[in-house]
Design an enzyme around this catalytic site. Structure first.
Site, PDB file in Angstrom:
ATOM      1  N   SER A  21       0.562 -13.623 -37.035  1.00  9.72           N
ATOM      2  CA  SER A  21       2.051 -14.266 -36.974  1.00  9.72           C
ATOM      3  C   SER A  21       1.924 -14.689 -35.501  1.00  9.72           C
ATOM      4  O   SER A  21       1.417 -14.275 -34.607  1.00  9.72           O
ATOM      5  CB  SER A  21       2.948 -13.015 -37.082  1.00  9.72           C
ATOM      6  N   LYS A  45       5.814 -16.307 -38.788  1.00  9.56           N
ATOM      7  CA  LYS A  45       6.337 -16.299 -37.308  1.00  9.56           C
ATOM      8  C   LYS A  45       7.294 -14.921 -37.272  1.00  9.56           C
ATOM      9  O   LYS A  45       8.189 -14.605 -38.325  1.00  9.56           O
ATOM     10  CB  LYS A  45       7.019 -17.529 -36.770  1.00  9.56           C
ATOM     11  N   ALA A  70       4.095 -14.996 -23.575  1.00  9.34           N
ATOM     12  CA  ALA A  70       5.581 -14.043 -23.393  1.00  9.34           C
ATOM     13  C   ALA A  70       6.537 -14.971 -24.067  1.00  9.34           C
ATOM     14  O   ALA A  70       7.369 -15.324 -23.236  1.00  9.34           O
ATOM     15  CB  ALA A  70       5.838 -13.755 -22.154  1.00  9.34           C
ATOM     16  N   GLY A  72       8.372 -14.084 -26.667  1.00 11.07           N
ATOM     17  CA  GLY A  72       9.527 -13.340 -26.680  1.00 11.07           C
ATOM     18  C   GLY A  72      10.238 -13.351 -28.372  1.00 11.07           C
ATOM     19  O   GLY A  72      11.627 -13.288 -28.464  1.00 11.07           O
ATOM     20  N   CYS A 131       7.509  -3.959 -30.252  1.00 11.64           N
ATOM     21  CA  CYS A 131       8.839  -4.433 -29.595  1.00 11.64           C
ATOM     22  C   CYS A 131       9.487  -3.043 -28.787  1.00 11.64           C
ATOM     23  O   CYS A 131       9.202  -2.019 -29.038  1.00 11.64           O
ATOM     24  CB  CYS A 131      10.145  -4.880 -30.486  1.00 11.64           C
ATOM     25  N   LYS A 166       1.891  -3.161 -37.851  1.00 11.64           N
ATOM     26  CA  LYS A 166       0.831  -3.636 -36.867  1.00 11.64           C
ATOM     27  C   LYS A 166       1.153  -3.138 -35.704  1.00 11.64           C
ATOM     28  O   LYS A 166       2.329  -2.909 -34.956  1.00 11.64           O
ATOM     29  CB  LYS A 166       1.543  -5.137 -36.583  1.00 11.64           C
ATOM     30  N   ILE A 192      -5.348  -5.571 -33.653  1.00  8.60           N
ATOM     31  CA  ILE A 192      -4.496  -5.003 -32.515  1.00  8.60           C
ATOM     32  C   ILE A 192      -3.528  -6.262 -32.257  1.00  8.60           C
ATOM     33  O   ILE A 192      -4.004  -7.588 -32.342  1.00  8.60           O
ATOM     34  CB  ILE A 192      -5.257  -4.598 -31.082  1.00  8.60           C
ATOM     35  N   ASN A 193      -2.337  -5.802 -31.806  1.00  9.53           N
ATOM     36  CA  ASN A 193      -1.518  -6.871 -31.197  1.00  9.53           C
ATOM     37  C   ASN A 193      -2.170  -6.962 -29.899  1.00  9.53           C
ATOM     38  O   ASN A 193      -3.197  -6.658 -29.463  1.00  9.53           O
ATOM     39  CB  ASN A 193      -0.062  -6.100 -31.297  1.00  9.53           C
TER      40      ASN A 193
END
Lengths: 302, 245
Positions: A21, A45, A70, A72, A131, A166, A192-193
């Site tokens: 993603s 996404k 970043a 966001g 998040c 995730k 991993i993120n």
């Protein structure tokens, strides 16, 4: 089943390669340069309840063997994703897609997942718990087993499709969080993120990224990802999707040996838009080189 | 967008810090002026986006300023070496909106994309005028290239060491035009936005991740919604622009 096929939460993939993603949009722009139906699937996404522009620019910083972003979670919001982006995707991608969801409150996750769960083309919900929780003092859901489990329970209560959580690597005990998600009903774990990182520009003496910090990804984080996939896959019974710096067919095998059922490719798509195609086309060669008959047989085999 | 291996045919210095590189390879995807190419360099993770100065049937020429690790590496490369390059990136300038007397305004390394634009406008029968802005005489490049096209070429230097003293906007005041195209540093673009008497197009620069629209690293807000500088830009029409900060 083909030699490269794997089964991810009850859905068969022709191969384990999945663009991650945020590195592949909704697929249709990549479909202009190659047939994206050769992918196992892709994770679109990150989608949130409301539209988001994301962070100010610069959003990108280069690192040795990697990058920091970043962005966001820039996205048009779940309603527009369903009304405008998925129809464009459906024209060029004919497999089940992975819907990546983010939120800033438990109710946001449930709202967005419930909507996407009803889309026929969605095969899996990938829930990004990295998040910040606006009701929890800004701490990321993914840093607390309780908060992560709460998100999973809320999403599972309103959906029917497999829920893959995730996970963020920016935690002290990734296994505890993975187990909490499994107990809360998660059907899979992806990790991993990105890792939290930062660069400073020597000319300006200020952070390169407007948001100061961002997510570090690319080949530099691959060993950390392999280690965490190994730890988590040995602690849970549900399938694990491995990611973090995967750039070659050899990396895919290594991730699978560590315990990944499927493998996501992120930053590599940004350097080489043909990366996933090249990895998939190279898999038969490296399988032969390492005497592997079937990819599904090597999962967790190290 | 196409990926190709290009061979360096020329890599020469134009000034102390500005280089010109010609690359031979498949240029079929470079369809508009104002587009850029994205260059992969050994040992560096992200590609380097550089705007197209010129192209012919078999090669593309770029002009780049040596500002960091990537461009320093490019400067050291020699004829015959090869580079992995993505071509055909960005929307480029829209010629269909031009009047008969377009004004082309470039500042520093914003000058190069105006060259292919000027050639294309001339080919369409337009009469472009170009204004090139630099800090000082020693930093000037490409003046002769534009003069060789037979178009009025005005140079402005901030310190007055050559041509018109001042900025491109100072030179702009005295010129007759019915449309404009520009590329340069953001303060220059803002000044042109305020000074311009007509519609026009602006080419923007932003730090990019992928350069091909995937990562959303270079997004900006416009009147018509969020745009990616790399994919929906780098060229925006004047009426689309929202200035921030």
């Amino acid at each position: 089943m083909g030699k490269m096929s794997v089964n991810l939460c009850g859905i068969e993939l022709d191969n384990p390669v999945i663009p991650a993603s945020g590195t592949f949009g909704y697929g249709y722009e990549f479909a202009e340069i190659y047939d994206i139906n050769l992918l196992g699937t892709f994770s679109f996404k990150g989608t949130t309840k409301d539209p988001r522009f994301g962070n100010p620019t610069p959003r990108i910083a280069e690192c040795t063997a990697g990058m920091i972003n970043a962005v966001g979670l820039q996205n048009p919001g779940v309603e527009k994703v369903i009304a405008e982006e998925l129809p464009k995707m459906r024209k060029v991608f004919h497999k089940k897609v992975m819907a990546n969801v983010s939120g800033f409150a438990v109710a946001d996750y449930a709202y967005t997942c419930e909507k996407l769960d009803k889309c026929e083309e969605v095969g899996w919900l990938e829930v990004n718990v990295s998040c910040p929780n606006v009701h929890g003092g800004g701490m990321s859901f993914g840093t607390s087993p309780e908060a992560a489990a709460e998100v999973v329970r809320a999403v599972k209560a309103v959906t029917t499709k497999p829920v893959i959580v995730k996970l963020s690597p920016n935690v002290t005990d990734i296994v505890a969080i993975a187990k909490a998600c499994e107990e809360a009903g998660a059907d899979g774990i992806s990790l991993i993120n990105t890792m939290l990182g930062m660069r400073i520009d020597l000319k300006t003496k200020k952070p390169v990224i407007a948001n100061t910090m961002g997510g570090f990804s690319g080949p530099a984080i691959f060993p950390v990802a392999v280690r965490m996939v190994y730890q988590v896959s040995h602690a849970v019974k549900i399938p694990v999707v491995g990611m973090g710096g995967v750039s070659t067919a050899e990396d895919v095998l290594e991730m699978m040996l560590a315990g990944a059922t499927a493998v996501e490719v992120g930053a590599a798509n940004l350097v080489d838009p043909f990366a996933c195609k090249k990895i998939i086309e190279d898999l038969p060669r490296v399988m032969e080189k390492y005497k592997i008959n079937s990819l599904s047989e090597i999962i967790g085999g190290c | 967008m196409k990926q190709g291996i290009f061979t360096i045919a020329e890599n020469i210095a134009l000034t102390d810090s500005v280089m010109k590189m010609t690359l031979v390879g498949d240029v079929s995807d470079i369809t508009a002026s104002g587009q850029f190419i994205n260059i992969l360099l050994d040992g560096l993770y992200l590609r380097r986006p550089i705007s197209v100065f010129d192209r012919d049937e078999s090669s593309v020429t770029i002009i780049y300023k040596v500002v960091g690790k990537g461009t320093e590496k490019m400067k050291q490369m020699t004829v015959g070496e090869t580079l992995d390059i993505l071509t055909g990136l960005g929307n480029g300038y829209d010629l269909s909106l031009s009047g008969e007397k377009p004004l082309l305004l470039g500042g520093g390394v914003g000058v190069p994309p105006l060259y292919l634009l000027a050639k294309k406008l001339i080919a369409e029968g337009k009469t472009p005028t170009v204004v090139l802005g630099f800090n000082t005489k020693s930093e000037i490049f490409c003046e002769e290239d534009f003069q060789a096209l037979g178009i009025t070429t005005v140079v402005a230097t901030a310190d007055g060491s050559y041509g018109v003293k001042g900025f491109v906007t100072d030179a702009m005041k005295t010129l007759d035009y019915d449309y404009f195209y520009t590329c340069g540093p953001e303060p220059m673009l803002r000044a042109i936005y305020s000074a311009a008497k007509t519609e026009g197009q602006f080419s923007f620069e932003e730090r990019m991740g992928c350069g091909s629209g995937a990562c959303m690293g270079c997004s900006c807000k416009t009147v018509t919604g969020y745009k990616r500088i790399c994919k929906d830009g780098p060229v925006l029409r004047k009426e689309e622009i929202l200035w921030e900060k």
